[in-house]
Structure formats: structure tokens, C-alpha cells
Motif scaffolding. Structure first.
Motif, PDB file in Angstrom:
ATOM      1  N   ALA A 272       0.199  -0.790   0.256  1.00 33.02           N
ATOM      2  CA  ALA A 272      -0.144   0.231  -0.093  1.00 33.02           C
ATOM      3  C   ALA A 272       1.066   0.635   0.235  1.00 33.02           C
ATOM      4  O   ALA A 272       0.625   2.576  -0.375  1.00 33.02           O
ATOM      5  CB  ALA A 272      -1.380  -0.067   1.178  1.00 33.02           C
ATOM      6  N   THR A 273       1.650   1.117   0.069  1.00 33.41           N
ATOM      7  CA  THR A 273       3.218   2.218   0.487  1.00 33.41           C
ATOM      8  C   THR A 273       2.666   2.751  -0.540  1.00 33.41           C
ATOM      9  O   THR A 273       2.635   5.042  -0.589  1.00 33.41           O
ATOM     10  CB  THR A 273       4.382   2.323   1.042  1.00 33.41           C
ATOM     11  OG1 THR A 273       4.116   1.585   2.582  1.00 33.41           O
ATOM     12  CG2 THR A 273       5.541   3.064   0.824  1.00 33.41           C
ATOM     13  N   GLY A 274       3.344   2.753  -1.785  1.00 36.05           N
ATOM     14  CA  GLY A 274       3.663   3.621  -3.120  1.00 36.05           C
ATOM     15  C   GLY A 274       2.084   4.191  -3.017  1.00 36.05           C
ATOM     16  O   GLY A 274       1.984   6.005  -4.031  1.00 36.05           O
ATOM     17  N   ILE A 275       1.628   3.110  -3.409  1.00 33.89           N
ATOM     18  CA  ILE A 275      -0.505   3.798  -3.444  1.00 33.89           C
ATOM     19  C   ILE A 275      -1.098   5.689  -2.669  1.00 33.89           C
ATOM     20  O   ILE A 275      -0.664   6.093  -3.157  1.00 33.89           O
ATOM     21  CB  ILE A 275      -0.788   3.054  -3.454  1.00 33.89           C
ATOM     22  CG1 ILE A 275      -0.949   1.947  -4.313  1.00 33.89           C
ATOM     23  CG2 ILE A 275      -2.647   3.683  -3.798  1.00 33.89           C
ATOM     24  CD1 ILE A 275      -1.419   0.874  -4.398  1.00 33.89           C
ATOM     25  N   ALA A 276      -0.048   5.003  -1.037  1.00 38.34           N
ATOM     26  CA  ALA A 276      -0.562   6.336  -0.096  1.00 38.34           C
ATOM     27  C   ALA A 276       0.295   6.775  -0.373  1.00 38.34           C
ATOM     28  O   ALA A 276      -0.443   8.321  -0.394  1.00 38.34           O
ATOM     29  CB  ALA A 276      -0.309   5.165   1.061  1.00 38.34           C
ATOM     30  N   GLN A 277       1.587   7.035  -1.111  1.00 37.04           N
ATOM     31  CA  GLN A 277       2.427   8.447  -1.298  1.00 37.04           C
ATOM     32  C   GLN A 277       2.046   9.210  -2.493  1.00 37.04           C
ATOM     33  O   GLN A 277       1.799  10.127  -2.272  1.00 37.04           O
ATOM     34  CB  GLN A 277       3.696   7.998  -1.703  1.00 37.04           C
ATOM     35  CG  GLN A 277       4.662   6.845  -0.931  1.00 37.04           C
ATOM     36  CD  GLN A 277       6.228   6.550  -1.218  1.00 37.04           C
ATOM     37  OE1 GLN A 277       5.807   5.953  -2.179  1.00 37.04           O
ATOM     38  NE2 GLN A 277       7.376   6.936  -0.629  1.00 37.04           N
ATOM     39  N   THR A 278       1.439   8.134  -3.609  1.00 35.33           N
ATOM     40  CA  THR A 278       0.729   8.494  -4.683  1.00 35.33           C
ATOM     41  C   THR A 278      -0.068   9.557  -4.040  1.00 35.33           C
ATOM     42  O   THR A 278      -0.608  10.480  -4.552  1.00 35.33           O
ATOM     43  CB  THR A 278       0.556   7.868  -5.535  1.00 35.33           C
ATOM     44  OG1 THR A 278       1.883   6.933  -5.803  1.00 35.33           O
ATOM     45  CG2 THR A 278       0.290   8.296  -6.520  1.00 35.33           C
ATOM     46  N   ILE A 279      -1.059   8.847  -3.278  1.00 38.88           N
ATOM     47  CA  ILE A 279      -2.572   9.755  -2.230  1.00 38.88           C
ATOM     48  C   ILE A 279      -2.006  11.146  -1.557  1.00 38.88           C
ATOM     49  O   ILE A 279      -2.460  11.959  -2.723  1.00 38.88           O
ATOM     50  CB  ILE A 279      -3.435   8.533  -1.634  1.00 38.88           C
ATOM     51  CG1 ILE A 279      -4.308   7.814  -2.367  1.00 38.88           C
ATOM     52  CG2 ILE A 279      -4.413   9.728  -1.504  1.00 38.88           C
ATOM     53  CD1 ILE A 279      -4.532   7.065  -1.467  1.00 38.88           C
ATOM     54  N   GLU A 280      -1.318  11.112  -1.459  1.00 40.66           N
ATOM     55  CA  GLU A 280      -1.073  12.268  -0.744  1.00 40.66           C
ATOM     56  C   GLU A 280       0.006  13.686  -1.846  1.00 40.66           C
ATOM     57  O   GLU A 280      -0.374  14.361  -1.531  1.00 40.66           O
ATOM     58  CB  GLU A 280       0.636  11.988   0.179  1.00 40.66           C
ATOM     59  CG  GLU A 280       1.660  13.234   1.017  1.00 40.66           C
ATOM     60  CD  GLU A 280       0.010  13.589   1.993  1.00 40.66           C
ATOM     61  OE1 GLU A 280      -0.289  13.094   2.318  1.00 40.66           O
ATOM     62  OE2 GLU A 280       0.335  14.998   2.112  1.00 40.66           O
ATOM     63  N   ILE A 281       0.362  12.643  -3.217  1.00 43.70           N
ATOM     64  CA  ILE A 281       1.003  13.683  -3.965  1.00 43.70           C
ATOM     65  C   ILE A 281      -0.488  14.678  -4.222  1.00 43.70           C
ATOM     66  O   ILE A 281      -0.131  15.312  -4.653  1.00 43.70           O
ATOM     67  CB  ILE A 281       1.665  13.116  -4.536  1.00 43.70           C
ATOM     68  CG1 ILE A 281       3.760  13.022  -3.542  1.00 43.70           C
ATOM     69  CG2 ILE A 281       2.276  14.451  -5.714  1.00 43.70           C
ATOM     70  CD1 ILE A 281       3.765  14.324  -2.679  1.00 43.70           C
ATOM     71  N   THR A 282      -1.669  13.846  -4.873  1.00 47.33           N
ATOM     72  CA  THR A 282      -2.480  14.108  -5.001  1.00 47.33           C
ATOM     73  C   THR A 282      -3.350  15.142  -4.487  1.00 47.33           C
ATOM     74  O   THR A 282      -4.188  16.011  -4.675  1.00 47.33           O
ATOM     75  CB  THR A 282      -3.326  13.085  -5.266  1.00 47.33           C
ATOM     76  OG1 THR A 282      -2.366  11.771  -6.102  1.00 47.33           O
ATOM     77  CG2 THR A 282      -4.240  13.618  -6.581  1.00 47.33           C
TER      78      THR A 282
END
Lengths: 369, 102
Positions: free
Chosen positions: A322-332
Motif C-alpha cells: 500500500a505504501t507507493g499508493i499512499a505516497q501517490t495519494i498524498e501528492i494528489t
């Protein structure tokens, strides 16, 4: 190349909960659809599951649990950067025309088998990640005359920032002294230098520009992708104080986006251990070699959330898939000015850095308004 | 000869391609360059410490053998960067390789 964007996201809190992987996947997907009722589930033609969990057939299972019948459904595993690998795969499906809308859901349990790379026998009896991290830390400190006190600012900053993230595992702030006095795991790594395994899930939907515009979905565009795998084994890293795969992936992503590192307003950096943050900042070009830690100090002292606003892996927890997706959500969220107390001013361009297995593989994404 | 069979007996050999002579590390059945058969010709005795740290009272080091083969090893003594060390013991325990140097 088609323009491709993130049109929706959902996430769960990162915890130590003992829950089935299927349940975890469903929770962030449910959160996504509850936050975006305008999205017609039937339009999703691919479902990708990012995890290191040993359970099988998770993508068809998730599809059935949300009552859809996609054309494409499968899992993706690449240890700690499974999440961004899944996003890149989704991007490729859309860019090739094989899909128009892709759901990517990542989840992990606290006891994930993905923490240890059994194949890498060159690590001898030292297969736990704290050992490669100790070697990197010792080498980085030696090469640039950096102390444990200097490095301790990384967890101090990231735990402080995680306090503003309602989904983060950490809800405490720590001082430099707290970090130095936390349990010594090796001569070079203390407990608070480590990101912690946890249970959590994060989901996003990617769609083509055509679909996004037709349906008036708020979109954050993926304008740059860079990936590089230099090896699988830790001992093949030539440098122990820089990250070659990160350097090459970063360059490729910036080139694709027609950007330079000075254009980046906010970044998620894969701080699996304290030392990873300054090394990654240097390898990406945010600072000169040996100066990454000074950049972290400056950001902390000026209360600037530019790097790892959600608290990084150290503050948020690290549910691998989930980490890379959570990182991407944060930047979004940062680009859409929806990051609450973590919001960085005037964000137009953001960067995601996600890596695996002692930086032997890296993915860098550039996201824009 | 098989690398792991020999390692289990306490013999650390360099896995080398019989066709193109490339050192193949980590060991594999076939060369990662030309897919030639990997052979064990030369036994490893000495290596150089590249980096090290310590857990409790034990030092663990990244050691380079024959300029190409890098492994994580254990040593009882305080290590130094660039120090030449000798294999004291090696083998396979619970599926993991282990190497002790002095």
C-alpha cells in the motif's frame, strides 16, 4: 502518448490490526467509492492488486467483492515498491488502449512475508532489512562525517509531520534525544530510525484524459515515470552511500515530464530508515552529495512540509503493497490543495519516490495539476 | 560439484562460467551472461572488508572476495575498512548461507 490521470482515491488508517488481506483491500476501495459516488464501477476495465501477501487470486476476489467484472484482473508484487509498480502497469494498460479506467488497490498485513528477501543469500545470515540499513548508515556517516545526532532529525521531522496525518500509525512527536535513546538494534540503527510494518490499504483509480474530461472528474495528471532495477541482491550495490536506481529513475521521470528537480514543490521519499531520506534526496538531485541531511534539518527548523508531508514511511507506517499508493495519494491531495494541516503552499508539481530491497529497484513518478 | 553442496561442507568456491569465465554471483546453475554451465574451480580463502556494523557483541561486515563476490559475514574481532580477512567457517544453516571470518 495519452494523458492519464488519477481521478479518485481511498485509504484506511495504518494500524497493527490483525485483519484479513481481503478485508483490508475492500476497506480502502469502499472508502474510494464512498468519496466518489459519481464513478460508475462498471466503467472499470482493469483491477490491479498490489501486495506481498501470500493469499491468491486477490484481484478477482476484490472485483467480486465490489460487484464488477473487469477485462483485466491480476496481482503485482515487487516488495516495497509494488504500489508504484502497479500504478505504472495501470498507466501502461491505459496508454496502450487495453483499458480506459483502472482500479489499483494495495494492501498489506503487519506480518507480511515481503519484509525478508529469502533469495538473497549474499546477505548470509543477515537477511533482515536492518542489516543493509546499518551498512548504508555506517557508510553514509563515514563518507560525509555525519553523526547519529545529525541523522536523528529525520524521524523527529517525520513523526512530527505524521501527527497531521489522520491515517498515520504514529501519533507522537519525538526529540533528537528520544531517537538516540530508543532501543539500539545495531551500532548504527535505533528503533526510531525504522519504518514499522503495519496493516493498511490504499486505492486509486487511473483514467484516460478522454474519460476524465467526459465525466468531469477532478484529475491529477501523471506526467513522468522513471523506473530502474540495478539488481535483486543487496551486495550488488556498488555505492553504499548513494542510490543508483533512484538516480536513474528520477532522471527518467523528470525527462519524461520535461521538468527539473527545482520544479518539484512537494515530494514523498521512501524513508524506510532514517538514512534513506538524505541519500534519496541527494540521488534525486534535491541536494548535493552529503548535504541531504542539512536539507532535512532546514525543513524541520522552518516547519516546511515539502518532503514527506504525511510523515513518510517512518511516521505513517509501511504496509509494503500500500505504501507507493499512499505516497501517490498524498501528492494528489497536495496538488488538489486537500492535505489539511499538512498542506504545502502553492503546489503544482509533486514527486513520488518508492523503492525496494536496499534501493536495488526504484520508481519515481511526477504528478501535476 | 554444486555450490550449495560444497558450501554445506564448509567449502566456499567461486562460481564461474565454464564457457565465458565470468564470475556468477549470487551462484546460479547457468551463467547470467552467456547461459554457460557454472563451474566451481577456485576455492575462496581471503577477502577484504568493505563496510561493517555491529549487533550486540557481534560485528557483521560486507566483505569482497576476488574483487567480485560480496557477502555479509560475521567476525569476532573489531573490523577495519580494507582489512584482509580469512574464512574461518562457512556453511548453510536453516536454509541461510553463513560466513565467519577472522
Amino acid at each position: 502518448m495519452k494523458k492519464i490521470g488519477i481521478i479518485a482515491y481511498g485509504i484506511t488508517p495504518f494500524t497493527k490490526d490483525d485483519q484479513k488481506i481481503e478485508s483490508s483491500l475492500l476497506k480502502s476501495t469502499k472508502n474510494l467509492f464512498e468519496n466518489n459516488p459519481q464513478i460508475n464501477r462498471g466503467d472499470i476495465d482493469a483491477v490491479l492488486v498490489s501486495t506481498n501477501n501470500n493469499s491468491k487470486y486477490l484481484s478477482p476476489i476484490l472485483s467480486e467483492m465490489i460487484d464488477i467484472q473487469p477485462k483485466i484482473a491480476h496481482s503485482i508484487e515487487s516488495l516495497c515498491n509494488s504500489g508504484t509498480n502497479s500504478i505504472v502497469s495501470a498507466y501502461s494498460y491505459i496508454a496502450s488502449g487495453l483499458a480506459d479506467m483502472v482500479l489499483i488497490s494495495g494492501a498489506e498485513r503487519y506480518d507480511s512475508p515481503g519484509h525478508i528477501l529469502e533469495w538473497d543469500n549474499s546477505r548470509g545470515e543477515y537477511k533482515h532489512p536492518i542489516f543493509w540499513a546499518s551498512i548504508f548508515t555506517k557508510s553514509y556517516k563515514r563518507q560525509f562525517s555525519i553523526s547519529d545526532v545529525d541523522l536523528a532529525v529525520v524521524p523527529v521531522k517525520n513523526h512530527k509531520q505524521a501527527k497531521e496525518n489522520p491515517n498515520a500509525m504514529s501519533n507522537k512527536t519525538y526529540s533528537i534525544q528520544d531517537v538516540l535513546e530508543s532501543k539500539k538494534l545495531t551500532e548504527d540503527i535505533r528503533l526510531l530510525d525504522c519504518s514499522r510494518p503495519c496493516t493498511g490499504s490504499a486505492s486509486v483509480i487511473l483514467a484516460s484524459e478522454e474519460i476524465a474530461r467526459e465525466n468531469n472528474y477532478e484529475s491529477t495528471w501523471i506526467t513522468g515515470i522513471g523506473q530502474k532495477t540495478t539488481s535483486a541482491g543487496f551486495t550488488k550495490n556498488i555505492s553504499l552511500s548513494s542510490m543508483e536506481s533512484t538516480k536513474l529513475a528520477g532522471r527518467a521521470a523528470l525527462k519524461m515530464a520535461n521538468r527539473t528537480i527545482s520544479d518539484i514543490d512537494v515530494a514523498e521519499i521512501h524513508d524506510a530508515f532514517s538514512v534513506c531520506e538524505p541519500i534519496a534526496l541527494e540521488s534525486l538531485g534535491f541536494s548535493n552529495l552529503g548535504n541531504g541531511i542539512n536539507m532535512v534539518k532546514d525543513l524541520y527548523e522552518t516547519n516546511n512540509f515539502k518532503i514527506n508531508p504525511r510523515g513518510g514511511l517512518i511516521g505513517s507506517g509501511h504496509p509494503l503493497g500500500a505504501t507507493g499508493i499512499a505516497q501517490t495519494i498524498e501528492i494528489t491531495q497536495q496538488i488538489q490543495s486537500k492535505a489539511g494541516n499538512r498542506q504545502v503552499d502553492d503546489v503544482n508539481v509533486g514527486l513520488v519516490h518508492n523503492m525496494s530491497a536496499a534501493a536495488t529497484s526504484s520508481t519515481v513518478l511526477i504528478l501535476e495539476k | 560439484m554444486n555450490f550449495e553442496t560444497e558450501l554445506a561442507l564448509g567449502n566456499f568456491y567461486i562460481p564461474e562460467c565454464g564457457k565465458c569465465m565470468k564470475v556468477v554471483w549470487p551462484p546460479s546453475e547457468f551463467c547470467n551472461h552467456c547461459f554457460g554451465e557454472v563451474l566451481l574451480k577456485k576455492k575462496i580463502f581471503e577477502g577484504k572488508i568493505i563496510e561493517f556494523s555491529r549487533k550486540d557483541d557481534e560485528y557483521f561486515c560486507l566483505v569482497e572476495f576476488e574483487k567480485e563476490v560480496r557477502v555479509m559475514v560475521k567476525t569476532p574481532n573489531i573490523p577495519k575498512i580494507g582489512q584482509i580477512v580469512k574464512i574461518l567457517r562457512c556453511g548453510i544453516s536453516n536454509g541461510n548461507y553463513f560466513f565467519h571470518v577472522i
